[in-house]
Motif scaffolding. Structure first.
Motif, PDB file in Angstrom:
ATOM      1  N   SER A   6       1.020  -1.204  -0.130  1.00 14.76           N
ATOM      2  CA  SER A   6      -0.036  -0.170   0.062  1.00 14.76           C
ATOM      3  C   SER A   6       0.873   1.234   0.115  1.00 14.76           C
ATOM      4  O   SER A   6       1.985   1.270   0.407  1.00 14.76           O
ATOM      5  CB  SER A   6      -0.917  -0.180   1.386  1.00 14.76           C
ATOM      6  N   ASP A   7       0.468   2.330  -0.493  1.00 15.13           N
ATOM      7  CA  ASP A   7       1.061   3.563  -0.423  1.00 15.13           C
ATOM      8  C   ASP A   7       0.388   4.356   0.610  1.00 15.13           C
ATOM      9  O   ASP A   7      -0.812   3.733   1.023  1.00 15.13           O
ATOM     10  CB  ASP A   7       1.269   4.315  -1.746  1.00 15.13           C
ATOM     11  N   ARG A   8       0.651   5.483   1.073  1.00 15.81           N
ATOM     12  CA  ARG A   8       0.005   6.083   1.995  1.00 15.81           C
ATOM     13  C   ARG A   8      -1.311   6.483   1.547  1.00 15.81           C
ATOM     14  O   ARG A   8      -2.212   6.631   2.361  1.00 15.81           O
ATOM     15  CB  ARG A   8       0.830   7.226   2.756  1.00 15.81           C
ATOM     16  N   THR A   9      -1.242   7.213   0.460  1.00 13.82           N
ATOM     17  CA  THR A   9      -2.829   7.543   0.072  1.00 13.82           C
ATOM     18  C   THR A   9      -3.983   6.344  -0.003  1.00 13.82           C
ATOM     19  O   THR A   9      -5.239   6.533   0.696  1.00 13.82           O
ATOM     20  CB  THR A   9      -2.753   8.015  -1.284  1.00 13.82           C
ATOM     21  N   GLU A  10      -3.615   5.148  -0.308  1.00 16.62           N
ATOM     22  CA  GLU A  10      -4.230   3.921  -0.249  1.00 16.62           C
ATOM     23  C   GLU A  10      -4.569   3.646   1.263  1.00 16.62           C
ATOM     24  O   GLU A  10      -5.833   3.369   1.380  1.00 16.62           O
ATOM     25  CB  GLU A  10      -3.507   2.774  -0.860  1.00 16.62           C
ATOM     26  N   ALA A  11      -3.513   3.771   2.025  1.00 17.67           N
ATOM     27  CA  ALA A  11      -3.742   3.672   3.323  1.00 17.67           C
ATOM     28  C   ALA A  11      -4.928   4.442   3.926  1.00 17.67           C
ATOM     29  O   ALA A  11      -5.714   4.172   4.620  1.00 17.67           O
ATOM     30  CB  ALA A  11      -2.669   3.696   4.252  1.00 17.67           C
ATOM     31  N   PHE A  12      -4.994   5.632   3.623  1.00 17.61           N
ATOM     32  CA  PHE A  12      -5.847   6.477   4.092  1.00 17.61           C
ATOM     33  C   PHE A  12      -7.313   6.405   3.513  1.00 17.61           C
ATOM     34  O   PHE A  12      -8.499   6.411   4.012  1.00 17.61           O
ATOM     35  CB  PHE A  12      -5.524   7.965   3.668  1.00 17.61           C
ATOM     36  N   LEU A  13      -7.214   5.697   2.329  1.00 18.37           N
ATOM     37  CA  LEU A  13      -8.609   5.493   1.474  1.00 18.37           C
ATOM     38  C   LEU A  13      -9.189   4.057   1.945  1.00 18.37           C
ATOM     39  O   LEU A  13     -10.424   3.959   1.905  1.00 18.37           O
ATOM     40  CB  LEU A  13      -8.359   5.627   0.072  1.00 18.37           C
ATOM     41  N   THR A  14      -8.299   3.325   2.521  1.00 13.14           N
ATOM     42  CA  THR A  14      -8.741   1.915   2.680  1.00 13.14           C
ATOM     43  C   THR A  14      -8.632   1.072   3.826  1.00 13.14           C
ATOM     44  O   THR A  14      -9.303   0.088   4.202  1.00 13.14           O
ATOM     45  CB  THR A  14      -8.098   0.977   1.341  1.00 13.14           C
ATOM     46  N   ASP A  15      -7.556   1.648   4.605  1.00 14.11           N
ATOM     47  CA  ASP A  15      -7.628   0.939   5.944  1.00 14.11           C
ATOM     48  C   ASP A  15      -8.851   1.271   6.844  1.00 14.11           C
ATOM     49  O   ASP A  15      -9.468   2.245   6.538  1.00 14.11           O
ATOM     50  CB  ASP A  15      -6.302   1.640   6.927  1.00 14.11           C
ATOM     51  N   ALA A  16      -9.255   0.344   7.742  1.00 16.88           N
ATOM     52  CA  ALA A  16     -10.488   0.791   8.313  1.00 16.88           C
ATOM     53  C   ALA A  16     -10.112   1.926   9.129  1.00 16.88           C
ATOM     54  O   ALA A  16      -9.010   2.011  10.114  1.00 16.88           O
ATOM     55  CB  ALA A  16     -10.528  -0.712   9.441  1.00 16.88           C
ATOM     56  N   HIS A  17     -11.010   2.658   9.364  1.00 14.45           N
ATOM     57  CA  HIS A  17     -10.977   4.080  10.043  1.00 14.45           C
ATOM     58  C   HIS A  17     -11.598   3.718  11.625  1.00 14.45           C
ATOM     59  O   HIS A  17     -12.005   2.598  11.865  1.00 14.45           O
ATOM     60  CB  HIS A  17     -11.831   4.990   9.547  1.00 14.45           C
ATOM     61  N   GLY A  18     -11.505   4.594  12.356  1.00 17.26           N
ATOM     62  CA  GLY A  18     -11.930   4.482  13.705  1.00 17.26           C
ATOM     63  C   GLY A  18     -12.925   5.525  14.259  1.00 17.26           C
ATOM     64  O   GLY A  18     -12.963   6.525  13.631  1.00 17.26           O
ATOM     65  N   ARG A  19     -13.755   5.383  15.358  1.00 17.69           N
ATOM     66  CA  ARG A  19     -14.427   6.028  15.949  1.00 17.69           C
ATOM     67  C   ARG A  19     -15.648   6.515  15.199  1.00 17.69           C
ATOM     68  O   ARG A  19     -16.306   5.661  14.482  1.00 17.69           O
ATOM     69  CB  ARG A  19     -14.018   7.401  16.590  1.00 17.69           C
ATOM     70  N   ASP A  20     -15.951   7.724  14.965  1.00 16.67           N
ATOM     71  CA  ASP A  20     -17.204   8.174  14.165  1.00 16.67           C
ATOM     72  C   ASP A  20     -18.323   8.040  14.612  1.00 16.67           C
ATOM     73  O   ASP A  20     -19.346   7.197  14.174  1.00 16.67           O
ATOM     74  CB  ASP A  20     -16.789   7.940  12.611  1.00 16.67           C
ATOM     75  N   HIS A  21     -18.686   8.606  15.962  1.00 17.53           N
ATOM     76  CA  HIS A  21     -20.134   8.406  16.420  1.00 17.53           C
ATOM     77  C   HIS A  21     -20.638   9.833  16.732  1.00 17.53           C
ATOM     78  O   HIS A  21     -19.861  10.854  17.011  1.00 17.53           O
ATOM     79  CB  HIS A  21     -19.753   7.918  17.966  1.00 17.53           C
ATOM     80  N   VAL A  22     -21.946   9.755  16.553  1.00 11.41           N
ATOM     81  CA  VAL A  22     -22.703  11.152  16.937  1.00 11.41           C
ATOM     82  C   VAL A  22     -23.599  10.873  17.771  1.00 11.41           C
ATOM     83  O   VAL A  22     -24.343   9.829  17.807  1.00 11.41           O
ATOM     84  CB  VAL A  22     -23.686  11.563  15.506  1.00 11.41           C
ATOM     85  N   THR A  23     -23.464  11.437  19.121  1.00 13.97           N
ATOM     86  CA  THR A  23     -24.046  11.074  20.288  1.00 13.97           C
ATOM     87  C   THR A  23     -24.833  12.195  21.091  1.00 13.97           C
ATOM     88  O   THR A  23     -24.283  13.280  21.081  1.00 13.97           O
ATOM     89  CB  THR A  23     -22.896  10.406  20.993  1.00 13.97           C
ATOM     90  N   THR A  24     -26.102  11.631  21.682  1.00 16.43           N
ATOM     91  CA  THR A  24     -26.541  12.564  22.713  1.00 16.43           C
ATOM     92  C   THR A  24     -26.565  11.759  24.037  1.00 16.43           C
ATOM     93  O   THR A  24     -27.226  10.741  24.115  1.00 16.43           O
ATOM     94  CB  THR A  24     -27.895  12.714  22.414  1.00 16.43           C
ATOM     95  N   ILE A  25     -26.036  12.270  25.032  1.00 17.37           N
ATOM     96  CA  ILE A  25     -25.884  11.499  26.352  1.00 17.37           C
ATOM     97  C   ILE A  25     -26.592  12.474  27.348  1.00 17.37           C
ATOM     98  O   ILE A  25     -26.618  13.602  27.521  1.00 17.37           O
ATOM     99  CB  ILE A  25     -24.587  10.959  26.812  1.00 17.37           C
ATOM    100  N   GLU A  26     -27.267  11.619  27.976  1.00 19.27           N
ATOM    101  CA  GLU A  26     -27.973  12.567  29.326  1.00 19.27           C
ATOM    102  C   GLU A  26     -27.610  11.798  30.822  1.00 19.27           C
ATOM    103  O   GLU A  26     -27.554  10.856  30.648  1.00 19.27           O
ATOM    104  CB  GLU A  26     -29.559  12.251  29.378  1.00 19.27           C
ATOM    105  N   LEU A  27     -27.580  12.545  31.686  1.00 20.63           N
ATOM    106  CA  LEU A  27     -26.983  12.125  32.911  1.00 20.63           C
ATOM    107  C   LEU A  27     -28.016  12.721  33.824  1.00 20.63           C
ATOM    108  O   LEU A  27     -28.202  13.885  33.977  1.00 20.63           O
ATOM    109  CB  LEU A  27     -25.694  12.715  33.321  1.00 20.63           C
ATOM    110  N   ALA A  28     -28.790  11.795  34.531  1.00 20.00           N
ATOM    111  CA  ALA A  28     -29.738  12.279  35.660  1.00 20.00           C
ATOM    112  C   ALA A  28     -29.321  12.006  37.066  1.00 20.00           C
ATOM    113  O   ALA A  28     -28.503  11.040  37.281  1.00 20.00           O
ATOM    114  CB  ALA A  28     -31.067  11.434  35.577  1.00 20.00           C
TER     115      ALA A  28
END
Ligand code: FES
Ligand code: FES
Lengths: 161, 789
Positions: free
Chosen positions: B284-306
């Motif tokens: 792989s070259d680095r550009t391919e790595a950016f495009l095809t390695d599995a990425h991480g995180r990427d959550h959109v969250t609402t959290i409530e604390l009572a």
């Protein structure tokens, strides 16, 4: 194809290369010196740093033909005559300045050129000098510490590894 | 046993010598005679129908040996998800086929639809340019909310783009809703856990060789778990029998999760090697790595604390959208669910937790486990909302946490999110952190910063994670399609040196140094006589690899078990040599002795005798001294910690500088403190990177805008501070033989909320009413927040 001749780690070598052959490829593919690594394609990571005529260069950013006639040294040529680690290499081991080891050849070569120009750098100078060398494993703490130690400075104030 | 090489010692790493002299062997460093090169043709649109692929011109180019397209793999299987998740309504998750090469449609920029094999890389690249692919671009599905609204589809058959809608713990949903409705105070926070690219410095590389005479394949590949890769290729993708496929992961230059997974390139080079009867390599070259390695995180969250009037936590309720990208990568369905939802009680005695996670397909690279995997997302949500709550009710954030901590006398503690914490002492960690971080001196440091015109903030955090993945029976119930034990063989050679085959794989963690310390301790021999063998399925019994901070807790335990069996067998041999019964043999510090006498034999003599059994009672003792153990953990392990960060913020520019970073962790017992500290440093570097610098940006057409190191902000040496790290407050894990918990991910889990909490504290100290800034907390984001406050 063009013939190139250079001295690599003190040995005269030659080969035939295309105009577009990078120095990195010549070292890795033709000379089988695979200690010089390739971590990117934009001259940003520094895994490929070698010395050409005494100066640190990113070998991925230089054509092999540009090094025709040059003195090149790579990570494979850094150990002492008797095969033991040189002062910088030994400091990296002593202070756990490497984990996966992929960035390490570039780090050692970059550190060597820094200490040649500036034998007693400050921590900030070391950090700035490593701007072009990426490490994803160590968080840099122990790399900085190792380079400070290799320069003969007291590192006892930098937290333990 | 020499005290400088056993458990708790910090011998220097033996693997360093080859890495420091350029003699390591990473996958791309290995070349085979007559090898050919593979280069992939990758989609430059995010969503499109493949109308036709004409390879005629490319096939005629110099050096071209073969061209593959998706058509060639229609008959073979897909790369599967490792966990089956059921939705709240009981429906199984949507699981579209992930082919070796895209077929019918391309689904993200970088999706490979063809591959050229040629004599050289350059020739293969030139030929890829000559492939004529007619791909009709469709509107891209990028934003998760829009994706769920579902007018464009990543997979035609999944009209909502939803993979699953998971609830945890579903039976607690109504009670949690009720508790939140009736609570004295509820704090709500909307946040984004920013998408990251793992960026191991070594790009992926796979090379296959095929031996036609034996019908055997060898795959050299950048993997954190060669056996898992073999299993996936054998059982799901190509159907090559496991005994005909050797997977070798030699030195691997970092992984952080991205090299857990099987990728299509591995299958392609295997198929190509067979077809051409030549070794085939792809790097792989680095550009391919950016495009095809599995990425991480990427959550959109609402959290409530009572909370009640006193600040006692009553419930956490979380709604999350988790991006899985265009295809399900192997762990992608476990990461936002069982590695995230089960941690949503944090370090706290909160009685109710409810988590809803909707996993969403988008036209982006697959998203999967990245250092911490689900646990950073859980910790970030919990620890950010607690900080906000503390501010809202006017309580010190440390006091609020302490008030709700699980206390040392409550273990084993059943958390409201369904886990049983075996051990810990969160107050002791907090005490130690206050000391190491010198909280007493904070006011003076703040005054000094203010005198320079800068704002200073302090953020704290408490985290717990679940490591030592994982008890097979439990994960089986939860939907895992594999067991998560590990294995080791200890082979004592005739001359007394020892080879230890391990299923874990080191790609920076120093196993070659740390694992021998365990064997040395148990056998009373010098660690220098013990060598680790890993990363080669033909040499190792089995193993599930290295991720989730599992190597020491699971594989290390297998090493202990195998070594214990060695001692049992060696005692039998010693008894025979000493002419006494087995029960009369004592073993201490490498010496067998007859109880109550001065008769002894050394470990080395026993080893030799095992292989020269001239006088063995062959019906009672088998020759040889080699034992294998599989270890399946009884529970997860639960590392925990208390972190503190101090930042300076320049209110004029929004620039944030981390001035102090303190990490106090409970990893249980420690085998090699030097390596443990290094692991924490690395995690902190990545966590601070996530908090301040890194982000992965797709535009609305699905182009990845920062697919290089010119554009994606990797933490560099001048971005990061020195760290203060302490692990003196360990409480031993109660259920594995070493009492260890795992340290690889901690820094990446504990630091992001700590940094953001510190930035908010700094801004508030300057009178700015800013309660949240999404990561990365870049100068622009900080400056904008100040302007809007
Ligand atoms: S490979 Fe030369 S700078 Fe990255
Ligand atoms: S040691 Fe792995 S990238 Fe630096």
């Amino acid at each position: 194809m063009t013939k190139v001749t250079m001295t690599v780690n003190g040995k005269a070598v030659s080969g035939t290369v295309e105009g577009r052959t990078l120095l990195t490829s010549f070292l890795r593919e033709d000379l089988h010196l695979t200690g010089t690594h390739v971590g990117c394609d934009t001259s940003q990571c520094g895994a490929c740093v070698v010395h050409v005529n005494g100066k640190a260069v990113k070998s991925c950013t230089m054509f092999a033909i540009e090094a025709d006639g040059a003195e090149v040294s790579t990570i494979e040529g850094q150990a002492n005559e008797d095969g033991s680690l040189n002062a910088i290499q030994a400091a990296f081991q002593e202070h756990h300045g490497l984990q996966c080891g992929f960035c390490t050849p570039g780090m050692v070569m970059t550190a060597a050129s820094l200490l040649k120009e500036n034998p007693k750098p400050t921590v900030d100078e070391v950090r700035n000098h490593l701007e072009g060398n990426l490490c994803r494993c160590t968080g840099y703490h122990n790399i900085i510490k190792a380079i400070m130690a290799a320069s003969g400075q007291d590192v006892s104030a930098i937290a333990a590894e | 046993m020499p005290k400088d090489t056993g458990i708790g010692a910090a011998p220097k790493r033996r693997e360093d010598v080859r890495f420091l002299t350029g003699t390591g062997q990473y996958s791309d460093d290995i070349s085979l005679v007559n090898q050919a090169s593979a280069v992939f043709a990758r989609s430059n649109v995010a969503n499109g129908v493949i109308k036709s692929i004409d390879t005629t011109a490319a096939a005629a180019m110099p050096g071209v040996l073969a061209i593959f397209t998706g058509e060639d793999f229609v008959e073979v299987g897909g790369n599967p998800a490792g966990w089956l998740i059921n939705s709240r309504d009981g429906e199984p998750m949507k699981e579209p086929k992930r082919p070796v090469l895209a077929h019918g449609k391309v689904r993200h920029v970088g999706d490979a639809y063809a591959a050229v094999i040629a004599e050289t890389v350059e020739q293969a690249k030139d030929a890829v340019e000559a492939i004529e692919a007619d791909i009709e671009e469709l509107p891209a599905v990028i934003n998760m909310k829009d994706a769920l609204a579902g007018s464009n589809y990543v997979h035609d058959e999944i009209e909502t783009n939803q993979c699953f809608d998971w609830g945890w713990i579903e039976d607690n949903r109504a009670a949690t809703d009720e508790a939140i409705k009736n609570a004295h105070h509820v704090t709500t926070l909307d946040l984004v856990n920013n998408r990251l690219v793992p960026n191991a410095m070594e790009p992926r590389c796979s090379m296959a060789n095929y031996n036609a005479a034996m019908n055997e394949y060898t795959l050299y590949t950048t993997s954190q778990n060669p056996h898992l890769t073999r299993l996936l290729i054998s059982a799901f993708v190509l159907g090559i029998p496991e005994n005909k496929l050797t997977v070798i992961a030699p030195d691997v230059g970092g992984g952080f999760g991205s090299k857990i997974y099987h990728y299509g390139e591995e299958a392609l080079v295997l198929a190509a090697a067979k077809k051409l009867k030549r070794p085939v390599k792809w790097t792989s070259d680095r550009t391919e790595a950016f495009l095809t390695d599995a990425h991480g995180r990427d959550h959109v969250t609402t959290i409530e604390l009572a909370m009640d009037k006193e600040g006692n936590f009553l419930a956490f309720r979380t709604e999350t959208m988790a991006n899985v990208g265009a295809y399900l990568s192997n762990f992608s369905t476990a990461t936002p669910t069982f590695l995230h939802g089960t941690l949503m009680a944090g370090n706290y005695t909160v009685p109710l937790v409810y988590v809803n996670v909707k996993a969403v397909f988008t036209n982006t690279a697959p998203v999967d486990a990245y250092r911490g995997a689900g646990r950073p997302e859980a910790t970030y949500s919990i620890e950010r909302v607690i900080d906000k709550a503390a501010r809202e009710i006017g309580m010190d954030p440390i006091e609020l946490r302490r008030k709700n901590f699980v206390k040392p006398d409550q273990y084993p503690f059943g958390s409201a999110a369904g886990l049983e914490y075996d051990s810990g002492n969160y107050d002791a960690l907090m005490d130690k952190m206050e000391d190491v971080a010198d909280l007493a001196g904070f006011d003076a440091r703040r005054a000094a910063s203010e005198a320079k015109g800068l704002l200073r903030g302090r953020g704290v955090n408490a985290y717990i994670e679940a490591c030592g993945i994982a008890p097979s029976n439990l994960v089986g119930i939860l939907g895992s399609r594999v067991g998560l034990y590990d294995a080791s063989t200890v082979r004592v050679n005739a001359t007394g040196n020892i080879s230890v085959m391990v299923g874990a794989h080191s790609h920076g963690q120093g196993h070659e140094t740390a694992f021998p310390q365990i064997v040395a301790e148990l056998l009373g021999v010098d660690a220098a006589s013990v060598d680790i063998v890993h990363g080669d399925t033909s040499k190792i019994p089995f193993g599930m690899g290295t991720y989730g901070s599992r190597s020491l807790a699971v594989c290390g335990s297998a090493i202990v078990r195998a070594t214990e069996k060695i001692i049992v067998k060696a005692k039998k041999i010693a008894a025979h040599m000493l002419e006494i019964t087995d029960s009369e043999v004592e073993f201490n510090d490498g010496v067998f002795s007859a109880v109550g006498t001065n008769k002894t034999v050394s470990f080395g003599d026993v080893a030799l005798k095992a292989y020269i059994p001239h006088d063995f009672p062959i019906d009672a003792i088998e020759p040889g001294l080699e034992e294998t153990a599989f270890y399946d953990p009884a529970n997860f392990t639960y590392p925990s910690g208390a972190y503190c960060c101090e930042v300076e913020v320049d209110p004029e520019t929004g620039k944030v500088t981390v001035e102090r970073m303190t990490a106090v962790d409970d990893f249980g017992n420690i085998v090699n403190p030097m390596i443990v500290t290094g692991q924490v440093h690395g995690g902190l570097g990545q966590g601070i990177g996530q908090a301040l610098l890194e982000n992965t940006v797709y535009d609305e057409t699905g182009q990845l805008l920062n697919a290089s190191y010119m554009d994606y902000t990797m933490p560099r040496a001048d971005d990061l501070p020195f760290y203060a790290v302490d692990h003196s407050q360990g409480t031993a894990c109660t259920h594995n033989p070493l009492g260890v918990k795992g340290c690889g991910e901690a820094g990446a889990i504990g630091s992001p909320p700590t940094v953001v909490n510190a930035v908010i504290d700094a801004l508030q100290s300057g009178g700015n009413n800013v309660t949240h800034i999404d990561m990365p907390v870049s100068p622009l984001n900080v400056w904008t927040a100040i302007q809007n406050a």
